[in-house]
Scaffold this motif. Structure first.
Motif, PDB file in Angstrom:
ATOM      1  N   GLU A   1       4.223  -4.298  -0.652  1.00 37.50           N
ATOM      2  CA  GLU A   1       5.081  -5.468  -0.406  1.00 37.50           C
ATOM      3  C   GLU A   1       5.253  -5.718   1.096  1.00 37.50           C
ATOM      4  O   GLU A   1       5.119  -6.842   1.582  1.00 37.50           O
ATOM      5  CB  GLU A   1       6.451  -5.255  -1.073  1.00 37.50           C
ATOM      6  CG  GLU A   1       7.369  -6.450  -0.921  1.00 37.50           C
ATOM      7  CD  GLU A   1       8.553  -6.387  -1.879  1.00 37.50           C
ATOM      8  OE1 GLU A   1       8.357  -6.610  -3.088  1.00 37.50           O
ATOM      9  OE2 GLU A   1       9.684  -6.103  -1.410  1.00 37.50           O
TER      10      GLU A   1
ATOM     11  N   GLU B   1       1.285  -9.587   6.767  1.00 35.53           N
ATOM     12  CA  GLU B   1      -0.041 -10.225   6.727  1.00 35.53           C
ATOM     13  C   GLU B   1      -1.203  -9.245   6.870  1.00 35.53           C
ATOM     14  O   GLU B   1      -2.258  -9.563   7.415  1.00 35.53           O
ATOM     15  CB  GLU B   1      -0.141 -11.346   7.777  1.00 35.53           C
ATOM     16  CG  GLU B   1       0.862 -12.451   7.512  1.00 35.53           C
ATOM     17  CD  GLU B   1       0.833 -13.524   8.586  1.00 35.53           C
ATOM     18  OE1 GLU B   1      -0.232 -14.134   8.766  1.00 35.53           O
ATOM     19  OE2 GLU B   1       1.869 -13.731   9.243  1.00 35.53           O
TER      20      GLU B   1
ATOM     21  N   ASP C   1      -1.987  -9.426  -3.630  1.00 35.65           N
ATOM     22  CA  ASP C   1      -0.987 -10.346  -3.075  1.00 35.65           C
ATOM     23  C   ASP C   1       0.336 -10.212  -3.831  1.00 35.65           C
ATOM     24  O   ASP C   1       0.462  -9.409  -4.764  1.00 35.65           O
ATOM     25  CB  ASP C   1      -1.520 -11.784  -3.084  1.00 35.65           C
ATOM     26  CG  ASP C   1      -1.828 -12.277  -4.506  1.00 35.65           C
ATOM     27  OD1 ASP C   1      -1.312 -11.674  -5.476  1.00 35.65           O
ATOM     28  OD2 ASP C   1      -2.585 -13.251  -4.643  1.00 35.65           O
ATOM     29  N   ALA C   2       1.322 -11.036  -3.449  1.00 34.59           N
ATOM     30  CA  ALA C   2       2.681 -10.897  -4.007  1.00 34.59           C
ATOM     31  C   ALA C   2       2.687 -11.074  -5.524  1.00 34.59           C
ATOM     32  O   ALA C   2       3.385 -10.355  -6.248  1.00 34.59           O
ATOM     33  CB  ALA C   2       3.600 -11.912  -3.343  1.00 34.59           C
ATOM     34  N   GLU C   3       1.885 -12.016  -5.992  1.00 31.60           N
ATOM     35  CA  GLU C   3       1.865 -12.292  -7.432  1.00 31.60           C
ATOM     36  C   GLU C   3       1.285 -11.100  -8.205  1.00 31.60           C
ATOM     37  O   GLU C   3       1.822 -10.672  -9.232  1.00 31.60           O
ATOM     38  CB  GLU C   3       0.991 -13.533  -7.652  1.00 31.60           C
ATOM     39  CG  GLU C   3       1.264 -14.258  -8.940  1.00 31.60           C
ATOM     40  CD  GLU C   3       0.312 -15.453  -9.072  1.00 31.60           C
ATOM     41  OE1 GLU C   3      -0.290 -15.584 -10.126  1.00 31.60           O
ATOM     42  OE2 GLU C   3       0.154 -16.194  -8.065  1.00 31.60           O
ATOM     43  N   LYS C   4       0.185 -10.556  -7.690  1.00 35.52           N
ATOM     44  CA  LYS C   4      -0.423  -9.394  -8.345  1.00 35.52           C
ATOM     45  C   LYS C   4       0.521  -8.182  -8.270  1.00 35.52           C
ATOM     46  O   LYS C   4       0.614  -7.384  -9.202  1.00 35.52           O
ATOM     47  CB  LYS C   4      -1.763  -9.053  -7.699  1.00 35.52           C
ATOM     48  CG  LYS C   4      -2.845 -10.102  -7.930  1.00 35.52           C
ATOM     49  CD  LYS C   4      -4.043  -9.783  -7.050  1.00 35.52           C
ATOM     50  CE  LYS C   4      -5.185 -10.762  -7.226  1.00 35.52           C
ATOM     51  NZ  LYS C   4      -6.243 -10.545  -6.224  1.00 35.52           N
TER      52      LYS C   4
ATOM     53  N   LYS D   1      -1.328  -7.174  11.275  1.00 33.51           N
ATOM     54  CA  LYS D   1      -1.849  -8.454  10.804  1.00 33.51           C
ATOM     55  C   LYS D   1      -3.377  -8.421  10.669  1.00 33.51           C
ATOM     56  O   LYS D   1      -4.071  -8.034  11.618  1.00 33.51           O
ATOM     57  CB  LYS D   1      -1.428  -9.551  11.777  1.00 33.51           C
ATOM     58  CG  LYS D   1      -1.743 -10.930  11.267  1.00 33.51           C
ATOM     59  CD  LYS D   1      -1.155 -11.990  12.159  1.00 33.51           C
ATOM     60  CE  LYS D   1      -1.596 -13.358  11.668  1.00 33.51           C
ATOM     61  NZ  LYS D   1      -1.035 -14.436  12.462  1.00 33.51           N
TER      62      LYS D   1
ATOM     63  N   LYS E   1      -3.737  -6.587   4.519  1.00 34.30           N
ATOM     64  CA  LYS E   1      -4.315  -6.737   3.172  1.00 34.30           C
ATOM     65  C   LYS E   1      -4.479  -5.367   2.509  1.00 34.30           C
ATOM     66  O   LYS E   1      -5.325  -4.573   2.919  1.00 34.30           O
ATOM     67  CB  LYS E   1      -5.670  -7.452   3.282  1.00 34.30           C
ATOM     68  CG  LYS E   1      -6.280  -7.713   1.912  1.00 34.30           C
ATOM     69  CD  LYS E   1      -7.375  -8.764   1.955  1.00 34.30           C
ATOM     70  CE  LYS E   1      -8.687  -8.190   2.402  1.00 34.30           C
ATOM     71  NZ  LYS E   1      -9.831  -9.077   2.140  1.00 34.30           N
TER      72      LYS E   1
ATOM     73  N   THR F   1      -7.165  -4.267   6.908  1.00 38.93           N
ATOM     74  CA  THR F   1      -7.393  -3.846   5.521  1.00 38.93           C
ATOM     75  C   THR F   1      -6.773  -2.459   5.339  1.00 38.93           C
ATOM     76  O   THR F   1      -6.969  -1.571   6.185  1.00 38.93           O
ATOM     77  CB  THR F   1      -8.908  -3.795   5.231  1.00 38.93           C
ATOM     78  OG1 THR F   1      -9.432  -5.115   5.428  1.00 38.93           O
ATOM     79  CG2 THR F   1      -9.198  -3.348   3.813  1.00 38.93           C
TER      80      THR F   1
ATOM     81  N   GLY G   1      -7.491  -8.465  -2.165  1.00 42.37           N
ATOM     82  CA  GLY G   1      -6.143  -8.098  -1.714  1.00 42.37           C
ATOM     83  C   GLY G   1      -5.120  -8.205  -2.831  1.00 42.37           C
ATOM     84  O   GLY G   1      -5.213  -9.081  -3.704  1.00 42.37           O
TER      85      GLY G   1
ATOM     86  N   ASN H   1       2.106  -6.961   2.800  1.00 47.00           N
ATOM     87  CA  ASN H   1       1.925  -8.400   2.580  1.00 47.00           C
ATOM     88  C   ASN H   1       2.821  -9.203   3.525  1.00 47.00           C
ATOM     89  O   ASN H   1       2.375 -10.188   4.115  1.00 47.00           O
ATOM     90  CB  ASN H   1       2.230  -8.767   1.124  1.00 47.00           C
ATOM     91  CG  ASN H   1       1.101  -8.356   0.186  1.00 47.00           C
ATOM     92  OD1 ASN H   1      -0.045  -8.204   0.607  1.00 47.00           O
ATOM     93  ND2 ASN H   1       1.410  -8.153  -1.083  1.00 47.00           N
ATOM     94  N   ASP H   2       4.083  -8.767   3.673  1.00 48.51           N
ATOM     95  CA  ASP H   2       5.017  -9.472   4.582  1.00 48.51           C
ATOM     96  C   ASP H   2       4.424  -9.568   5.982  1.00 48.51           C
ATOM     97  O   ASP H   2       4.646 -10.540   6.700  1.00 48.51           O
ATOM     98  CB  ASP H   2       6.330  -8.690   4.743  1.00 48.51           C
ATOM     99  CG  ASP H   2       7.234  -8.835   3.538  1.00 48.51           C
ATOM    100  OD1 ASP H   2       6.902  -9.627   2.640  1.00 48.51           O
ATOM    101  OD2 ASP H   2       8.260  -8.115   3.505  1.00 48.51           O
TER     102      ASP H   2
END
Ligand code: NDP
Length: 452
Positions: free
Chosen positions: A246, A252, A272-275, A228, A254, A231, A270, A249-250
């Protein structure tokens, strides 16, 4: 001359011009020297001498016709390295760099990795110097059909079960399976990494990346720490890299980098899920280049690779964790020094042998949490083993069931490394731990089965 040196000399003499194979053998054999000292019975039975010789090495011509109607000829290979504890198991790689040395190193690593998974899987590897990049779907299909037309006579659900690797993803496995099924006239689990609609296991695509992150988490647990807020540097942008990001990200963490052979992107905000969903579409559907990520998202820099350089600036970005997930020998000695100088203390290898020997020595000497590929990326083949079990049982387990088993197996792999490192006075050294733990099961099976 010591016995270990005589084996290494023999390997060098018998396999000239195969630097990757010699590198992989040296690393394992140097680790298990202490085991041979304590167990002279392995030496008497020439277990090491047998382990470094593939049980079978198949090379074949792969002719196919491109979209322009021209005949193309590639080389196909399957290395059946060791079947002491189960049918040969290991991926197929389609990449222009493929040759006998690279596949023998991968097959050799696979033997010990598969042993660590707790599943009954022998070791193998195969592939071709065919480059799927820039080919049409029809060309890839014709190549796969020609490749399988020869390979099918060497594989089978209880003999040799290939899977994917670099350049071999869901599309290629589909074409390969279609041709296998047609020629063998049977629907069996002879390939893994199949689509879940026709025999594939849920979580197989995710397994290697998820597993590398679970392994990092296990290593961090030993220091009462977690992922968590950390980086993380990730290289590659294929199957392993995508699912590493993935899972990070789950949990937390980065992830701030991805790469391909042309260069890398650095996204300080970071990925993220969308990127990541955008990257998956870019890489898996449009088959584009990672450079486009920097054009799509603000605040991202793109760095072209310099093939002649002795380092990759990706590994000089300050971060606590690194997940090399592209290819072998991608982390140089200077890269390792940069990682250590910039605060990295967790390296979990999604790729196979991504760190050069000098880099490995630096990680071990620095006492960081360094998980070598044969342990950290064992999750992929582990879930392939679970896919085989589901196929034999004519059943499909739920996503959560497979993910839970994967996490359990990564715990077991980690635990086996720790216990072996303690038993042989190398506490916390996962290189020694993985090599020794992997070695014992295979060596004992070879002893039981006689001189074969
Ligand atoms: P993919 O083909 O899906 O992705 C490979 C990625 O690495 C691509 O981004 C590719 O870039 C990059 N890459 C490949 N070769 C090179 C190179 N010579 N220099 C720089 N970048 C390179 O493969 P995977 O993600 O499946 O495999 C990645 C690594 O993980 C390999 O070492 C593989 O052996 C290992 N592995 C894979 C497993 C699996 O289940 N798939 C299991 C265990 C280990 P580009 O598109 O430009 O080629």
């Amino acid at each position: 001359m010591s016995y270990i040196d005589s084996v290494l000399n023999q390997v060098a003499a018998r396999n000239p011009n195969e630097p990757e194979f010699n590198q992989a053998v040296r690393e394992v054999i140097e680790s298990v020297a202490v085991v041979i000292d304590r167990h002279p019975e392995y030496r008497a039975a020439r277990v090491l001498d047998r382990m470094v010789e593939p049980e079978r090495l198949v090379q074949f011509r792969v002719p196919w016709i491109d979209d322009a109607g021209e005949v193309q000829v590639n080389r196909g290979f399957r290395i059946e390295m060791n079947s002491a504890i189960g049918p040969y198991k290991g991926g197929l790689r389609f990449h222009p760099s493929v040759n006998a040395s690279i596949l023998k190193f991968l097959a050799f690593e696979q033997v010990f990795k598969n042993s660590l998974t707790t599943l009954p899987l022998g070791g193998g590897k195969g592939g071709s110097d065919f480059d799927p990049k820039g080919k049409s779907d029809a060309e890839v299909m014709r190549f796969c059909q020609s490749f399988m037309t020869e390979l099918q006579r060497h594989i089978g659900p209880y003999t040799d079960v290939p899977a994917g690797d670099i350049g071999v993803g869901g599309r290629e496995i589909g074409f390969l399976f279609g041709q296998y099924k047609r020629l063998a006239n049977e629907f069996t689990g002879t390939l893994t990494g199949k689509s879940p609609g026709w025999g594939g296991s849920l979580i197989r695509p995710e397994a290697t990346g998820y597993g590398a992150v679970y392994f990092a988490q296990e290593m961090l647990n030993t220091r009462n720490d977690g992922l968590k807020g950390k980086t993380c540097l990730v290289s590659g942008s294929g199957n392993v890299a995508q699912f590493t990001v993935e899972k990070l990200n789950d949990l937390e963490a980065k992830a701030v980098t991805l790469s391909d052979s042309s260069g890398f992107v650095h996204d300080p905000a970071g990925i993220d899920a969308e990127k990541l969903a955008w990257v998956m579409e870019l890489k898996n559907v449009r088959r584009g280049r990672i450079r486009e990520y920097a054009e799509e998202f603000p605040g991202v820099s793109y760095h072209e690779s310099d093939p002649g350089a002795d380092h990759n600036p990706l590994w000089a970005i300050p971060a606590e964790c690194a997940f090399p997930s592209a290819t072998e020998n991608e982390v140089s000695a200077r890269d390792a020094a940069n990682l250590l100088a910039n605060g990295c203390f967790v390296v979990s290898e999604g790729a196979n042998m991504p760190s050069v020997p000098d880099a490995v020595d630096q990680f071990v000497a620095a006492g960081i949490l360094y998980g070598p590929g044969k342990a950290a990326n064992a999750g992929g083949v582990a879930v392939s083993g679970l896919e085989m079990a589901q196929n034999i049982g004519m059943i499909q387990w739920k996503r959560e069931v497979v993910d839970h088993r994967l996490a359990d197996i990564m715990f077991e792999v980690h635990d086996a490394c720790i216990k072996a490192s303690e038993r042989f006075d190398a506490v916390g050294n996962y290189v020694v731990g993985a090599n020794i733990a992997g070695f014992f099961k295979v060596a004992d099976a070879m002893m039981d089965q006689g001189v074969v």
